[in-house]
Design a protein around this motif. Structure first.
Motif, short mmCIF file in Angstrom:
data_model
loop_
_atom_site.label_atom_id
_atom_site.label_comp_id
_atom_site.label_asym_id
_atom_site.label_seq_id
_atom_site.Cartn_x
_atom_site.Cartn_y
_atom_site.Cartn_z
N GLY A 201 0.79 -1.23 0.00
CA GLY A 201 0.00 0.00 0.00
C GLY A 201 0.81 1.27 0.00
O GLY A 201 0.24 2.36 -0.05
N ALA A 202 2.13 1.17 0.06
CA ALA A 202 2.98 2.36 0.03
C ALA A 202 4.41 1.94 -0.24
O ALA A 202 4.80 0.78 -0.01
N VAL A 203 5.22 2.87 -0.76
CA VAL A 203 6.65 2.64 -0.99
C VAL A 203 7.40 3.84 -0.45
O VAL A 203 6.84 4.91 -0.23
N GLY A 204 8.69 3.67 -0.22
CA GLY A 204 9.47 4.79 0.28
C GLY A 204 10.80 4.36 0.82
O GLY A 204 11.42 3.40 0.33
N SER A 205 11.26 5.03 1.89
CA SER A 205 12.58 4.77 2.44
C SER A 205 12.56 4.98 3.94
O SER A 205 11.70 5.68 4.48
N LEU A 206 13.52 4.35 4.62
CA LEU A 206 13.71 4.53 6.05
C LEU A 206 14.85 5.51 6.26
O LEU A 206 15.86 5.47 5.57
N THR A 207 14.67 6.42 7.22
CA THR A 207 15.68 7.44 7.50
C THR A 207 16.11 7.32 8.95
O THR A 207 15.34 6.91 9.82
N GLY A 208 17.33 7.72 9.22
CA GLY A 208 17.83 7.69 10.58
C GLY A 208 18.12 6.29 11.07
O GLY A 208 18.34 5.34 10.30
#
Length: 757
Positions: free
Chosen positions: A214-221
């Motif tokens: 349901g979503a895509v993206g990236s992890l930060t930190g």
């Protein structure tokens, strides 16, 4: 004038008088008798059943392309029931019964699509957001830097269960030891699955919907690994364990070989392609053998064939088994178990699953003493695959794999290597004839497969590999005789830790395959880009392929008209002059030079899609020159003299609205903007990616979205989310006008289906 017209009419009637007379009355019955005779031959050879699979797929296509809204499941089920009931009472009327069966199959296909969408429906993120995320790692795909994860989400910001995606795909750059099954907590930047980059292009959002993402993206930190908040579901434990084992074997194979040979060898065994460099991918595509590194039909057939042959050969060495047991059926049964285990271990990818179904049916035919490779079995495999995953009919994987096998079955008579053998001759003559026939059969098999898959590959990827015949002919023997047998033996030796020498020997064959691919890729025009053609031409070519392969009688000649019509339409596609990104982050305009020039900052993946659709083989960086840009935006003069502006900053609206014929922006354009055509955030929100053809009468627009038909995989318009008053909000919307994807590539890039057979 009237006398001249009368004279021409009389001459025309005189010319066609024989046709209008007795000859016409004789021709009609003769044609009817011919069709009846050929259909009787089709029925005798059991070649009518495959058309039920075609009708089933046609019903699915109607559901996905024509329906407006979500239909009720009972309607197509009732239609199928009525058709089957009437067909049962019309045994004396074969034509009527056949028509009713086809309609019933189409209704069942429509019902399968309806059921599948209802089962996969789930929350889809509606806007780009940054918030804390917690969840279980379901799958992990390692890369040179970081990894890409499939996370089963338990919390994302303040979103409730009805709004929170259940599964997301994210990446991270910093190296960190994570494993499938870990419960993690991190800050995530998520965005809705991106839709097509151009009208008619690849729609990643659709594929993500049917994968439950349901979503895509990236992890930060920092990424924290925490104890799980509760019991881990069995399905998650099983999926994580299999994926962890795949990653372990991937590392073992790459360590045994190193470099790109190790990465490709690992992909051939485990399906993990994250370590393959983009340059290697390009080389394999140019050689026409990229399908080798994607677990699909070739791998399933070779894996099953190796197990089948090895076990049958071993049992044949034991007289007590060979004389008293059906060793062929035993080998087929074990091969079915082995190939199923291989599919599960390789990730149970959609393409692999379809190929598994086809392979299991072929092996099952051996158990019941039926021909393994037959059009009827292929149709049955298609029915099972489409009933499980109806959306597959829209993608290149299903189309190319089943198209290739249909072509091979239809041409099996000419592909038989025994045609050139000379029985009764001397050993030298027989040996030469055997080798010659094997080489010719390999070349013909590759040629048939390429011709059968060419329409689908060209439609989906806009590329042609003219030397693919050479690439496949030179590399497939290595894959069949060295790579895949080594893969099977290596997997069997892996639990005993005796596999490293086998992986090293497999790597030698892979290095040879890469050397051949690199040599072919160095040829001029090894990868030709052609302009994208429409769905109408694709439909005609698909009809031509079906009519050329499914009939066994002279009805095959019916394939000629749709094939030539499809080729004609594909040869003269309607090329667009302006492409606009789905988020308004940039555009491409056909300039005075006749080639596309980029405005703004669309991603390289989006630019690649536009260039391919235009039949342009340049790299995305080549589009940077040609436009006049500053901090406020860009302008360029189109090929016909019209001015096109892309606005980055709202301060440019006053000037660009006054001078531009076409104004493009990711912002909301001011009311009353005098530009002839305005494409702003409001327009793109309704229509998605937009393409324009500039004509003397104005611009003709095409859109990736339809306002009348909203597919279930499109994210709904979001509403404002109440953010608690604190120094760090639990969820915040990322800036829209200048937002950029945080990954180095478009989220859809590396999951776009490749050329599969």
């Amino acid at each position: 004038m009237n006398e001249l017209r009368t004279g021409l009419t009389e001459r025309a009637l005189a010319v066609f008088a024989p046709v209008r007379g007795p000859a016409l009355h004789a021709w009609i019955p003769a044609t009817g008798a011919f069709i009846k005779r050929e259909l009787a031959l089709e029925a005798e050879q059991r070649r009518l059943f495959p058309w039920l699979a075609v009708a089933f797929g046609g019903g699915i296509l109607v559901f996905f392309t024509v329906t407006d809204g979500m239909p009720n499941l009972w309607a197509p089920v009732a239609g199928a029931g009525i058709g089957l009931t009437l067909a049962a009472y019309l045994g004396a009327y074969p034509v009527n019964r056949a028509v009713l069966l086809v309609l019933a199959a189409a209704c069942l296909g429509f019902a399968a699509g309806t059921w599948r969408v209802a089962q996969m429906a789930g929350p889809i993120l509606s806007r780009t957001s940054i918030a804390p995320l917690t969840g279980f790692i379901e799958a992990l795909d390692e890369r040179d830097e970081g990894a890409r994860l499939i996370v089963r989400v338990t919390r994302f910001g303040t979103l409730g269960e009805s709004e929170r995606p259940s599964r997301v795909r994210v990446s991270y750059r910093k190296p960190q030891t994570l494993r499938p099954g870990d419960f993690i907590a991190a800050t995530a930047r998520l965005l809705p699955p991106p839709e097509a980059a151009r009208p008619g292009g690849y729609d990643f959002a659709r594929d993500a919907f049917f994968r439950g993402i349901g979503a895509v993206g990236s992890l930060t930190g920092k990424i924290e690994v925490r104890p799980p908040p509760g019991p881990i579901p069995l399905s998650l434990r099983l999926a994580a364990a299999i994926d962890d084992a795949r990653n372990g074997l991937t590392r073992r194979i790459t360590d045994a070989n190193g470099g790109q040979a190790g990465a490709v060898a690992a992909a051939l065994v485990t399906g993990k392609r994250g370590l393959i460099a983009q340059e290697t991918n390009d080389i394999l595509r140019a050689a026409g053998i990229y399908h080798v590194v994607s677990i699909s039909g070739l791998h399933m057939v070779l894996a099953a064939g190796v197990v089948f042959w090895l076990l049958r050969a071993l049992l044949a060495l034991l007289p007590s088994f060979a004389l008293h047991l059906p060793i062929k059926k035993l080998a087929a049964g074990v091969a079915m178990i082995g190939v199923t285990a291989y599919c599960a271990f390789s990730g149970w990818d959609i393409a692999a699953e379809r190929s598994l179904i086809m392979t299991l049916i072929m092996l099952g035919a051996i158990l019941v003493d039926r021909p393994a490779l037959s059009m009827r079995n292929l149709a049955l495999a298609a029915l099972v695959a489409l009933a499980r995953e109806p959306e597959g009919v829209l993608g290149p994987s299903f189309q190319m794999s089943f198209g290739a096998v249909a072509g091979l079955i239809a041409c099996a008579r000419w592909l038989d290597g025994r045609l050139l053998r000379r029985e009764g001759s001397g050993w030298l003559v027989r040996g030469v004839a055997f080798v010659t026939s094997a080489v010719i059969a390999t070349l013909l098999t590759t040629l048939v497969a390429q011709v059968a898959t060419a329409p689908f590959a060209t439609y989906h990827f806009q590329t042609i590999q003219p030397f693919g015949l050479v690439g496949n002919a030179l590399t497939l023997p290595l894959v069949s005789l060295a790579v895949m047998p080594a893969a099977v033996i290596g997997i069997l030796a892996y639990p005993f830790a005796l596999d490293l020498p086998i992986w090293w020997m497999m790597g030698l064959a892979v290095r040879g395959m890469l050397s051949i691919s690199g040599w072919i890729a160095g040829f001029g025009q090894a990868n030709i880009v052609v302009p994208a053609f429409g769905a109408g031409a694709m439909g005609l070519l698909a009809c031509g392929l079906l009519l050329a392969t499914l009939p066994i009688s002279r009805l095959r000649w019916l394939a000629v008209p749709p094939t030539f019509l499809g080729l004609g339409f594909a040869a003269i596609p309607e090329r667009h002059d302006i492409f606009v990104d789905r988020d308004g982050q940039g555009a491409a305009v056909r300039s005075r030079s006749g080639r596309l020039v980029a405005l703004g900052k669309p991603s390289d993946f989006v630019l690649e899609q536009w260039l391919k659709a235009d039949g342009d083989n340049r790299k995305p960086a080549a589009l940077a020159d040609g436009a006049s840009c500053d901090r406020l935006g860009c302008t360029v003069e189109a090929f016909d003299g019209r001015k096109v502006s892309w606005v980055r900053d709202k301060r440019a609206f006053s000037e660009d609205c006054a001078r531009a014929d076409v104004l493009i922006t990711a912002r909301i354009a001011p009311a009353g903007c005098p530009a002839a055509l305005v494409i702003d955030r409001a327009h793109l929100g309704r229509h998605g990616a937009t393409a324009l053809r500039l004509t003397a009468d104005g611009a003709v627009l095409s859109h990736a979205r339809s306002e009348q038909r909203v597919p279930p995989w499109r994210a709904k318009a979001h509403t404002d989310i109440n953010v608690p008053s604190s120094s760090v909000p639990l969820i915040q919307e990322a800036p829209q006008p200048d937002a950029e994807v945080s990954e180095d590539t478009d989220p859809a890039r590396e999951t776009r289906p490749q050329n599969l057979q």
